[in-house]
Design a protein around this motif. Structure first.
Motif, short mmCIF file in Angstrom:
data_model
loop_
_atom_site.label_atom_id
_atom_site.label_comp_id
_atom_site.label_asym_id
_atom_site.label_seq_id
_atom_site.Cartn_x
_atom_site.Cartn_y
_atom_site.Cartn_z
N ILE A 221 0.85 -1.04 0.18
CA ILE A 221 0.51 -0.06 0.25
C ILE A 221 0.77 1.45 0.41
CG2 ILE A 221 -1.99 1.22 1.65
CD1 ILE A 221 -2.42 -1.52 2.17
N HIS A 222 0.86 1.89 -1.39
CA HIS A 222 1.26 2.90 -0.77
C HIS A 222 0.49 4.57 -1.51
CE1 HIS A 222 0.80 3.57 -5.67
NE2 HIS A 222 1.04 2.54 -6.01
N GLY A 223 1.30 5.93 -0.74
CA GLY A 223 1.32 6.91 -0.86
C GLY A 223 2.24 7.94 -0.77
N GLY A 224 1.70 9.11 -0.64
CA GLY A 224 1.92 10.70 0.44
C GLY A 224 2.86 11.06 -0.86
N VAL A 225 3.41 10.57 -1.89
CA VAL A 225 3.82 10.94 -3.32
C VAL A 225 3.74 10.11 -4.27
CG1 VAL A 225 5.94 11.82 -1.60
CG2 VAL A 225 6.09 9.62 -2.70
N ALA A 226 4.57 11.01 -5.52
CA ALA A 226 3.52 10.10 -6.63
C ALA A 226 4.36 8.96 -6.71
CB ALA A 226 4.17 11.15 -8.09
N TRP A 227 3.54 7.07 -7.81
CA TRP A 227 3.73 6.75 -7.84
C TRP A 227 5.33 5.88 -8.53
CZ3 TRP A 227 5.46 1.90 -5.68
CH2 TRP A 227 4.85 0.87 -6.27
N ALA A 228 5.33 7.27 -9.70
CA ALA A 228 5.53 6.56 -11.05
C ALA A 228 7.20 6.76 -10.68
CB ALA A 228 4.88 8.15 -12.26
N PRO A 229 7.41 8.06 -10.49
CA PRO A 229 8.93 7.54 -10.19
C PRO A 229 9.59 6.60 -9.80
CG PRO A 229 8.01 10.01 -9.85
CD PRO A 229 7.44 8.94 -9.47
N TYR A 230 9.38 6.15 -8.65
CA TYR A 230 9.12 5.28 -7.51
C TYR A 230 8.85 3.91 -8.40
CZ TYR A 230 10.35 8.63 -5.13
OH TYR A 230 10.84 10.43 -4.36
N ARG A 231 8.02 3.61 -9.36
CA ARG A 231 7.68 1.94 -9.78
C ARG A 231 8.54 1.20 -9.96
NH1 ARG A 231 5.00 -0.39 -13.74
NH2 ARG A 231 3.50 -1.80 -13.72
N ASP A 232 9.24 0.97 -10.83
CA ASP A 232 9.83 1.27 -11.91
C ASP A 232 10.82 0.30 -10.96
OD1 ASP A 232 7.67 0.47 -14.06
OD2 ASP A 232 9.30 2.14 -15.36
N ARG A 233 11.66 0.65 -10.13
CA ARG A 233 12.38 0.35 -8.92
C ARG A 233 11.87 0.30 -8.41
NH1 ARG A 233 14.98 6.14 -7.59
NH2 ARG A 233 16.63 4.73 -7.06
#
Length: 475
Positions: A221-233
Motif C-alpha cells: 500500500i503506497h501513498g503520500g508522493v507520486a508512485w510513477a518515479p518509484y514504480r519501476d525501481r
C-alpha cells in the motif's frame, strides 16, 4: 453508491454536531439546511488562518473550539514547501473514520483477490518515530504514524510490525538498519508507506535477504508522493503476484483509495468523516471562487482540494490538487500541490506537467531519476528553470545538457504559456544539474527531516528558498 446524497447527509451531520462549538456559533451552523447554506456561511481558509484565529489561542487544549469535546491528538505535519510545522487536530471521531477507511483499503484488495491471505502474517507500517509528546494532560502530539500506532488495539499487536522498541527509534538510519536486521521477512503479508522510503527499506532488506526479500508479501500500500518515479525501481523487489494499491491519506482526512488497479485513479472516500469540496485551481485566490462538490465536479478539471471534517476543519484548503477521471462514482488522480505550480515568469506549469516532462525526458535517455527539485533562477535580463536531479547511480555529466533539452522540448509541447514565454524571449532554456546518489537524503538529514512522513519538495517557486535548497544540496 449515491455520492451526492451521501456527502450532503455527512455535511449536515457534521454541521449539526458542531453547532455548539465556538466556530459553529460564529458561523450560524444552527441555520444550515443544505450545502449552499454552508458554503455561504463558511469561507475557504488555509491552515495559517485556522491556527491564528482558532487553534493557537487555545493550544494545546482544543476543547469545543472547532469540534465538540477535547482533541486528544495533534498530528505534526511538515510543511513541504513552507518549511513550517503544522499542528492538525485528530479527534476520536476522525480516528474511527480513518480506521474505517483502512478497512476499505483491505476490502477493495480482497474484492479483487478473494484468495488473498493478507491476515496470515504481519502488517508492516513504515512510518516515522511513534514517540508522542504529552503537551497537556490527555493531549499528545507527533507523527500521524505514531498516533495510528498508539491506537492499534492490543489484541492486534502480534500481527503488527515493527515492535514498539523499533517503532520508537527517532534516528531514521538506525531505524532502517534495525528493520533490515530484525524483520521476519518471510512473515510479512502487507507493507505500507511512502514510496521514497519504501524503496530505501526494500534495498536494505534485499542486501540481507536477497533480491525479493519479502517472499510472502501479498499487498503493498503506497501513498503520500507520486508512485510513477518509484514504480519501476520498487517492483523488482516484490514477489510474483504481490498487488500494489495506492491510497490518498492526509493528516486532515482519508481522501481516496484505488478501487481498481494502479494508474486508474482512486475512488473518492465519501462516508469516512470528510465532506469534500473542489475549487478550480485558477480560482483559488479569487474573491468568490466556485466551490464544487460530489454533485457538481467535472472530469478533466484541475481542482484544489478543500476539507470539512469530523476533526473540526471547515472548508480548509488542503494544498493538494486533483483531477477527476469519472463522476459516477467520483474517481480522481492526485496531480500535485497548489504550491507546486511554477509560474515565476508567467509560464503556469502544474506539478503534473513538471513531473511528466522530467520522467519522459529521462526515459528517452535511458536515465533513472531518484529525486528532483525545480525552481526559478533570475538573471540580469531573463530567467530560467534550474532542475536539481539525483540519479540512483553515477552517470555521465554530459547527460545533464541532453536531459535539459529533452524536458524543455516536452514542456514546449505540453504547455502553451511555457511555449509563449520561451519563444517570446522572456525565458531562457531549462538547466539541469545532476546530483550524486544520496544527495537529497543527506540534505533532508541535515534539516532533521529524514524518513517518516517527511517528503522531498518537488517545486520551490520562491527563488530565495530554492537558492538555499540548492546550496544545501550542493554542499
Amino acid at each position: 453508491m449515491d455520492p451526492a446524497a451521501e456527502q450532503r447527509r455527512l455535511l449536515l451531520r457534521l454541521v449539526q454536531h458542531a453547532a455548539g462549538t465556538r466556530f459553529g456559533q460564529a458561523h450560524g451552523f444552527a441555520a444550515v439546511r443544505d450545502v449552499a447554506d454552508y458554503q455561504a456561511r463558511v469561507p475557504l481558509r488555509r491552515y495559517e488562518d485556522f491556527w491564528r484565529d482558532c487553534w493557537q489561542p487555545a493550544y494545546p487544549r482544543l476543547r469545543g473550539v472547532t469540534w465538540p469535546g477535547a482533541v486528544p491528538y495533534l498530528a505534526l505535519s511538515s510543511g513541504t514547501t513552507s518549511g513550517t510545522t503544522k499542528y492538525i487536530p485528530v479527534t476520536r471521531d476522525m480516528l474511527r473514520a480513518n480506521r474505517g477507511a483502512a478497512l476499505d483499503v483491505l476490502a477493495w484488495h480482497l474484492h479483487h483477490h478473494p484468495r488473498s491471505r493478507i491476515f496470515g502474517g504481519l502488517s508492516f507500517m513504515l512510518g516515522g518515530s511513534t514517540a508522542l509528546d504529552e503537551v497537556a494532560p490527555g493531549v499528545r502530539q507527533g507523527d500521524l504514524s505514531g498516533i495510528a500506532a498508539a491506537e492499534v488495539p492490543g489484541f492486534l499487536s502480534p500481527w503488527s510490525w515493527p515492535p514498539r522498541a523499533i517503532a520508537l527509534e527517532a534516528d531514521w538510519d538506525r531505524k532502517l538498519d534495525l528493520l533490515a536486521e530484525r524483520t521476519p521477512a518471510a512473515s510479512v503479508r502487507m507493507l505500507s508507506g511512502t514510496p521514497s522510503w519504501l524503496l530505501v527499506l526494500l534495498e536494505r532488506l534485499a542486501a540481507r535477504h536477497g533480491r525479493q526479500p519479502l517472499s510472502g508479501l501479498e499487498l503493498l500500500i503506497h501513498g503520500g508522493v507520486a508512485w510513477a518515479p518509484y514504480r519501476d525501481r520498487i517492483l523488482p523487489f516484490l514477489p510474483p503476484g504481490c498487488a500494489t494499491r495506492e491510497v490518498y491519506p492526509a493528516s486532515e482526512g482519508f481522501c481516496g483509495i484505488a478501487d481498481r488497479g494502479d494508474g486508474e485513479g482512486m475512488r473518492l472516500t465519501l462516508d469516512r468523516g470528510v465532506f469534500w469540496e473542489f475549487v478550480p485551481v485558477a480560482e483559488l485566490d479569487a474573491p468568490s471562487p466556485t466551490r464544487h462538490w460530489a454533485a457538481t465536479v467535472e472530469a478533466g478539471v484541475e481542482y484544489a482540494v478543500v476539507v470539512t471534517s469530523c476533526a473540526g476543519l471547515w472548508s480548509y484548503v488542503l494544498g493538494d490538487t486533483v483531477r477527476f477521471l469519472d463522476r459516477a462514482p467520483p474517481r480522481l488522480l492526485v496531480t500535485g500541490r497548489t504550491s507546486y505550480f511554477l509560474s515565476a515568469f508567467g509560464e503556469h506549469l502544474s506539478g503534473e506537467e513538471i513531473e511528466r516532462a522530467l520522467l519522459d525526458g529521462a526515459r528517452a535517455l535511458g536515465l533513472a531519476v531518484a529525486e528532483y527539485l525545480v525552481g526559478p533562477v533570475f538573471g540580469a535580463v531573463r530567467g530560467h528553470h534550474r532542475w536539481l536531479v539525483e540519479t540512483p547511480v553515477p552517470v555521465d555529466p554530459a547527460l545533464a545538457g541532453r536531459l535539459a533539452a529533452a524536458l524543455d522540448a516536452a514542456l514546449l509541447r505540453a504547455n502553451d504559456d511555457y511555449a509563449a514565454h520561451r519563444r517570446g524571449g522572456q525565458m531562457d532554456a531549462a538547466e539541469v544539474v545532476l546530483l550524486p546518489p544520496g544527495a537529497f537524503a543527506a540534505w533532508m538529514r541535515a534539516q532533521g527531516k529524514l524518513g517518516g512522513q517527511h517528503k522531498v519538495p518537488r517545486v520551490l517557486a520562491d527563488p530565495q528558498r530554492f537558492a538555499a535548497a540548492e546550496r544545501g544540496l550542493l554542499a
